[in-house]
Design a protein around this motif. Structure first.
Motif, PDB file in Angstrom:
ATOM      1  N   UNK A 158      77.728  74.035 -14.733  1.00  0.00           N
ATOM      2  CA  UNK A 158      77.586  73.293 -13.657  1.00  0.00           C
ATOM      3  C   UNK A 158      78.210  74.979 -12.785  1.00  0.00           C
ATOM      4  N   UNK A 159      78.926  75.508 -13.259  1.00  0.00           N
ATOM      5  CA  UNK A 159      79.517  76.469 -13.003  1.00  0.00           C
ATOM      6  C   UNK A 159      80.154  76.517 -11.457  1.00  0.00           C
ATOM      7  N   UNK A 160      80.768  75.074 -10.534  1.00  0.00           N
ATOM      8  CA  UNK A 160      81.739  75.396  -9.741  1.00  0.00           C
ATOM      9  C   UNK A 160      83.342  74.905 -10.145  1.00  0.00           C
ATOM     10  N   UNK A 161      84.048  75.415  -9.504  1.00  0.00           N
ATOM     11  CA  UNK A 161      85.276  75.375 -10.202  1.00  0.00           C
ATOM     12  C   UNK A 161      85.893  74.549  -8.911  1.00  0.00           C
ATOM     13  N   UNK A 162      86.732  73.308  -9.616  1.00  0.00           N
ATOM     14  CA  UNK A 162      87.217  72.446  -8.169  1.00  0.00           C
ATOM     15  C   UNK A 162      88.715  72.362  -9.154  1.00  0.00           C
ATOM     16  N   UNK A 163      89.513  71.296  -8.536  1.00  0.00           N
ATOM     17  CA  UNK A 163      91.856  71.325  -9.162  1.00  0.00           C
ATOM     18  C   UNK A 163      91.538  70.610  -8.131  1.00  0.00           C
ATOM     19  N   UNK A 164      93.371  70.165  -8.172  1.00  0.00           N
ATOM     20  CA  UNK A 164      93.948  69.457  -7.260  1.00  0.00           C
ATOM     21  C   UNK A 164      93.735  70.018  -5.653  1.00  0.00           C
ATOM     22  N   UNK A 165      93.555  70.802  -5.773  1.00  0.00           N
ATOM     23  CA  UNK A 165      93.906  71.715  -4.722  1.00  0.00           C
ATOM     24  C   UNK A 165      92.705  73.105  -4.548  1.00  0.00           C
ATOM     25  N   UNK A 166      92.406  73.254  -3.016  1.00  0.00           N
ATOM     26  CA  UNK A 166      92.423  74.780  -3.149  1.00  0.00           C
ATOM     27  C   UNK A 166      92.327  75.470  -2.418  1.00  0.00           C
ATOM     28  N   UNK A 167      92.827  76.627  -3.464  1.00  0.00           N
ATOM     29  CA  UNK A 167      93.694  77.497  -2.596  1.00  0.00           C
ATOM     30  C   UNK A 167      93.141  78.465  -1.987  1.00  0.00           C
ATOM     31  N   UNK A 168      93.268  78.814  -1.187  1.00  0.00           N
ATOM     32  CA  UNK A 168      92.975  80.341   0.003  1.00  0.00           C
ATOM     33  C   UNK A 168      93.919  81.127   0.053  1.00  0.00           C
ATOM     34  N   UNK A 169      93.803  82.551  -0.743  1.00  0.00           N
ATOM     35  CA  UNK A 169      95.134  83.380  -0.498  1.00  0.00           C
ATOM     36  C   UNK A 169      96.330  82.688  -0.206  1.00  0.00           C
ATOM     37  N   UNK A 170      97.136  82.072  -1.518  1.00  0.00           N
ATOM     38  CA  UNK A 170      97.412  81.246  -1.191  1.00  0.00           C
ATOM     39  C   UNK A 170      99.125  82.021  -2.449  1.00  0.00           C
ATOM     40  N   UNK A 171      98.733  82.745  -3.068  1.00  0.00           N
ATOM     41  CA  UNK A 171      99.536  83.878  -4.208  1.00  0.00           C
ATOM     42  C   UNK A 171     100.718  84.653  -3.677  1.00  0.00           C
ATOM     43  N   UNK A 172     100.651  84.962  -2.553  1.00  0.00           N
ATOM     44  CA  UNK A 172     101.565  86.149  -2.049  1.00  0.00           C
ATOM     45  C   UNK A 172     101.722  85.450  -0.245  1.00  0.00           C
ATOM     46  N   UNK A 173     101.560  84.353  -0.181  1.00  0.00           N
ATOM     47  CA  UNK A 173     101.447  84.022   1.152  1.00  0.00           C
ATOM     48  C   UNK A 173     103.368  83.338   0.969  1.00  0.00           C
ATOM     49  N   UNK A 174     103.629  83.792   2.347  1.00  0.00           N
ATOM     50  CA  UNK A 174     104.669  82.624   2.836  1.00  0.00           C
ATOM     51  C   UNK A 174     104.587  81.627   3.828  1.00  0.00           C
ATOM     52  N   UNK A 175     103.469  81.714   4.381  1.00  0.00           N
ATOM     53  CA  UNK A 175     103.510  80.319   5.118  1.00  0.00           C
ATOM     54  C   UNK A 175     102.351  79.268   4.612  1.00  0.00           C
ATOM     55  N   UNK A 176     101.991  78.283   4.257  1.00  0.00           N
ATOM     56  CA  UNK A 176     100.903  77.542   3.584  1.00  0.00           C
ATOM     57  C   UNK A 176     100.822  76.243   4.702  1.00  0.00           C
ATOM     58  N   UNK A 177      99.183  76.372   4.933  1.00  0.00           N
ATOM     59  CA  UNK A 177      99.008  75.013   5.089  1.00  0.00           C
ATOM     60  C   UNK A 177      97.732  73.961   4.454  1.00  0.00           C
ATOM     61  N   UNK A 178      98.689  73.208   4.375  1.00  0.00           N
ATOM     62  CA  UNK A 178      98.352  71.725   3.454  1.00  0.00           C
ATOM     63  C   UNK A 178      97.329  71.423   4.581  1.00  0.00           C
ATOM     64  N   UNK A 179      95.970  70.809   4.155  1.00  0.00           N
ATOM     65  CA  UNK A 179      95.577  69.621   5.362  1.00  0.00           C
ATOM     66  C   UNK A 179      94.046  69.575   4.255  1.00  0.00           C
ATOM     67  N   UNK A 180      94.085  68.149   4.682  1.00  0.00           N
ATOM     68  CA  UNK A 180      92.308  67.264   4.042  1.00  0.00           C
ATOM     69  C   UNK A 180      90.954  67.382   4.724  1.00  0.00           C
ATOM     70  N   UNK A 181      90.750  67.409   4.302  1.00  0.00           N
ATOM     71  CA  UNK A 181      89.010  67.612   3.991  1.00  0.00           C
ATOM     72  C   UNK A 181      88.205  68.832   4.706  1.00  0.00           C
ATOM     73  N   UNK A 182      87.639  68.775   5.645  1.00  0.00           N
ATOM     74  CA  UNK A 182      87.750  69.717   6.661  1.00  0.00           C
ATOM     75  C   UNK A 182      88.625  70.443   7.208  1.00  0.00           C
ATOM     76  N   UNK A 183      89.896  69.637   7.615  1.00  0.00           N
ATOM     77  CA  UNK A 183      90.851  71.151   8.244  1.00  0.00           C
ATOM     78  C   UNK A 183      91.076  71.908   7.352  1.00  0.00           C
TER      79      UNK A 183
END
Lengths: 368, 175, 293
Positions: free
Chosen positions: A241-266
């Protein structure tokens, strides 16, 4: 088919696509639209299922357990106090290895009455033996519900799955939705220990200590195995179906110094905050936690972590902050925000990141 | 991203109006989200709903605090609510009224949605339907195409008078 | 008279107390139901009686479920079986605590929804599994571990609560009348929709009488008129002849109360309340049978 829908309608559409044989449910704000929609599907004939209009959530889960072991795929939905009222039966569903799929529309708990989003309802069920996934969009609510059936019914798992979506913020938002024809993505329902009158068995008989712990270990063994089943299912879903999911959804994490971890819409709102911070030169990333159980193995080493908990364990702390601390050996900055629908914007999240203090806890909006 | 806040009263269809705008934008090939802010669900209480329209996926779930446009389906809420709160400089106000009121610093687009609904006899449970005609007015103002507005309305309501009402509002709103 | 089948579905290896009429009754219930049956059992003595894992004394499927959940679980099973075109009997076998107290909401819901199942409440008039605490079904005057001075409140009238759901079949029964019990289960299972049987189950350790007197206690409960045997089929009440006779010429109440330690030292007031409740019940039932209400 591309359409638009609310989070609730998307969940109902996915549940119908999975073809449950029995739906037993009880209304509660802000979940009600799901059960209304399913009742309508059954009445109009677009879903060939038995709809049991139970008199309580405790009975909803009991009926799902009974139907599941009697050979029917089952679905229900609830929220907040309804979920708490089910609490006993949630343990039973997991212990009885009945692959019930349930949508939980995350809502705060009384008193006082509050129908807005909060995650404490679901987190209070974290030890029940249910798999739990949290979604961040209408599309994901649909996709996760479909995948839940396949994961739950896999013989390596045979544990119930709870799909969590934020009350109002997601249950009542209208977004675009791509529906699918599920085909054989979800195999026919087949429970190895379904009731067979030609093979009488005692289910849940008095079980002495020397046997009981083996059943508990078996739940944990399946919970561990579910990581691989989830991975396979999400991969197969992406392939079909073409949509990719995993245990987390990572956004601009690769070179990040600080990560925000939250659930749901936040966790989605955090992506907008990340863009703002990047514009300021802060190398931020968002790691939206999707699966709460089984809890994923996260690699956060060497980075600052800001955890936003839309929940609280009184006398202890934010549940996700502590989960992150204990599984990743990091000292996150713990922010308690969004309780009971408290408004949290991307600007607020960006400020949490700027003001982070490893190991500290901060209640958003509370100054004393 | 274009952000809209809609003011109405419970039972007037403000929440559905937001959905219809999102649906029409979706037909225009845009990304859109619509959501209400609920207090207690009761008829007559002031209700706020929001629409976001964008060329790309929308990740914002918080409320619209600085709208590009405000829509007022019931002018009487202005007595109790600051409908202009956070409205961007020069941001238009679309209002259900026969005559445009003066609002310094903001273009005002007035249209008598109530009159249009009553003329079409579009009344449900004693309330004139405002959410379908307002779509016609918004199409005239270029927020959505009229084609998409009609598509959104006909997907939501079977009664063709809704489309007639939208056409009337399209003709009558001042640009 | 239906001959009782020779097949046994409850084997002798139960872990029931000596003189247990709940297990005795279950033997007849299962003979009537046959092998195409699932027994749904909430927390109650039967959860213990059926044996300890990995053994089971039952030769039908038994599904154990949480205390309040029997009727709701049966709802789900009945729905799944109906969908699959199966005729499997779904029978709840629940104690009085799990029925009149914690389980009454689920029972009421299942009855109201027209669930195709048979609910049997075996009533030993206290929480037997936890060592005889008072339940809503404990009669006035009875000593339990939580009413050491004797219960001051009357027994909850479960049957009138159930009857208010206007179900197609309901009956009372007692293990001391096994053929009657067998016939009533047979008839209940032949009728679609919700069915209910209220089964008085004398309990030697709980009622504090000698184990060999269980059948005698059951017969005395009926012959004194305290427990009335009847069935109500599609609203038509039929009182068993033995109970009709007992209403006319009841055995002395002392014959029933005397051997039971739980009634030792029962106050005159409590005894009067028992008699008043019994007589009221008789008047109601006789009037209903005569078509006067």
């Amino acid at each position: 088919m591309l359409t638009i829908a609310t989070g609730n309608k998307a969940v109902a559409a996915a549940a119908r696509e999975a073809r449950p044989g029995v739906v037993a449910a009880y209304p509660i704000t802000p979940q009600t639209e799901i059960v209304e929609q399913l009742a309508t599907y059954v009445t109009e004939g677009s879903l060939d299922a038995e709809y049991i209009p139970v008199e309580s959530e405790h009975s909803a889960m009991a009926a799902c357990i009974g139907a599941s072991v009697a050979g029917a795929r089952t679905f229900t939905a609830t929220s907040s106090h309804g979920l708490l009222y089910m609490h006993e039966m949630l343990f039973w569903a997991a212990g009885a290895r009945t692959p019930v799929v349930m949508a939980n529309v995350n809502r705060a708990l009384g008193p006082g009455w509050n129908t807005w989003a909060e995650h404490t309802d679901a987190l209070a069920q974290r030890d029940t033996g249910w798999l739990q996934v949290f979604v961040g969009s209408v599309q994901e609510a649909y996709d996760a519900t479909l995948m839940a059936f396949r994961i739950s019914e896999d013989e390596r798992v045979l544990l119930p799955v709870m799909v969590n979506l934020d009350g109002f913020t997601l249950s009542h938002i209208t977004q675009s939705l791509e529906t699918v024809e599920v085909g054989d993505f979800i195999p026919p329902y087949s429970l190895p220990h379904a009731i067979d009158v030609s093979r009488p068995r005692g289910y849940g008989t008095l079980t002495p200590p020397e046997a009981y712990y083996r059943f508990r270990w078996d739940i944990e063994r399946s919970m561990r195995a579910s990581r691989e089943v989830i991975r396979e299912t999400e991969q197969e879903f992406a392939r079909r179906f073409g949509r990719v999911y995993g245990p987390t959804e990572d956004y601009r994490c690769d070179d990040a110094d600080v990560l925000v971890v939250a659930l749901g819409t936040l966790g989605k709102e955090a992506e907008v905050a990340v863009d703002l911070l990047r514009d300021e030169g802060v190398k931020a990333g968002s790691m939206r936690l999707r699966w709460l159980r089984p809890f994923p193995a996260l690699d956060l080493a060497g980075r600052d972590v800001v955890v936003i908990d839309r929940d609280y364990s009184f006398g202890f702390g934010g549940v996700i902050a502590h989960s992150i601390r204990s599984t990743t050996r990091t000292e996150p900055f713990s922010v308690i925000a969004g309780l009971g629908g408290q408004e949290v914007t991307y600007d607020d999240i960006a400020r949490f990141v700027r003001q982070r203090e490893a190991g500290a806890e901060s209640w958003f909006g509370v100054s004393d | 991203m274009f952000e809209i806040r809609i003011h109405s009263r419970g039972g007037q269809g403000g929440v559905t109006a937001a959905k219809l705008v999102a649906q029409a934008s979706f037909h225009d090939g845009k990304f859109a989200t619509a959501f209400p802010f609920y207090g207690a669900e009761r008829r007559g209480a002031p209700v706020v709903s929001f629409v976001r329209i964008s060329d790309g996926p929308i990740k914002v779930y918080s409320q619209v605090h600085a709208p590009d446009m405000v829509i007022v389906l019931d002018a009487s809420v202005m007595d109790a609510t600051d409908v202009l709160a956070g409205l961007k400089d020069g941001g238009p106000v679309v209002i259900n009224a026969a005559e445009p009121p003066e609002i310094p610093g903001h273009p005002v687009h007035a249209v008598d949605l109530t009159g249009i609904a009553l003329a079409q006899n579009l009344v449900v449970a004693g309330s004139p339907i405002l959410n379908t005609p307002v779509l016609g007015a918004l199409a005239r103002l270029g927020l959505v195409s009229m084609e998409s507005a009609i598509a959104a309305i006909s997907e939501t309501f079977a009664d063709p008078r809704n489309i007639e009402a939208a056409k009337s509002a399209y003709a009558e709103v001042n640009e | 008279m239906n001959p009782l089948p020779a097949e046994e579905y409850l084997h002798k290896c139960t872990t029931a107390c000596a003189g247990c009429t709940s297990s005795l009754s279950l033997r007849y219930v299962l003979k009537a139901a046959g092998p195409d049956t699932v027994l749904v059992v909430p927390a109650c003595c039967t959860a213990v009686i059926q044996g300890v894992y990995p053994d089971t004394a039952m030769n039908v499927n038994v599904y154990n479920i949480a205390f309040a959940a029997a009727a709701a679980t049966a709802s789900g099973m009945a729905a799944a079986f109906r969908r699959a075109g199966k005729q499997t009997n779904v029978i709840c076998y629940a104690g009085d605590g799990g029925t009149v107290d914690i389980g009454i909401q689920a029972l009421s819901g299942a009855l109201e929804r027209g669930t195709d199942f048979l609910y049997i409440c075996y009533d030993n008039e206290a929480y037997g599994n936890t060592g005889m605490q008072r339940s809503g079904s404990t009669p006035a005057g009875a000593i339990t571990t939580t009413t050491p001075g004797g219960k001051t409140d009357a027994k909850k009238d479960l049957d009138r609560i159930v009857a208010a759901h206007d179900l197609p079949y309901m009956a009372t029964a007692c293990a001391a009348y096994p053929q009657d019990l067998y016939n009533k289960v047979k008839k209940a299972l032949s009728i679609p929709g919700p069915k209910f049987i209220h089964l008085l189950s004398p309990c030697p350790p709980g009622w504090r009488y000698a184990a060999e007197r269980s059948v005698e206690m059951g017969k005395l409960a009926v012959k004194t008129g305290l427990w009335v045997l009847y069935e109500r089929e599609f609203g038509e009440l039929r009182i068993n002849p033995v109970s009709k006779a007992a209403m006319k010429r009841p055995a002395p109440l002392e014959d029933y109360l005397g051997p039971q330690g739980r009634f030792r030292g029962i106050s005159d007031a409590a005894q009067a309340a028992l008699v008043a409740g019994m007589e009221k019940n008789h008047r109601r039932l006789l009037a209903e049978e005569a078509g006067e209400c």
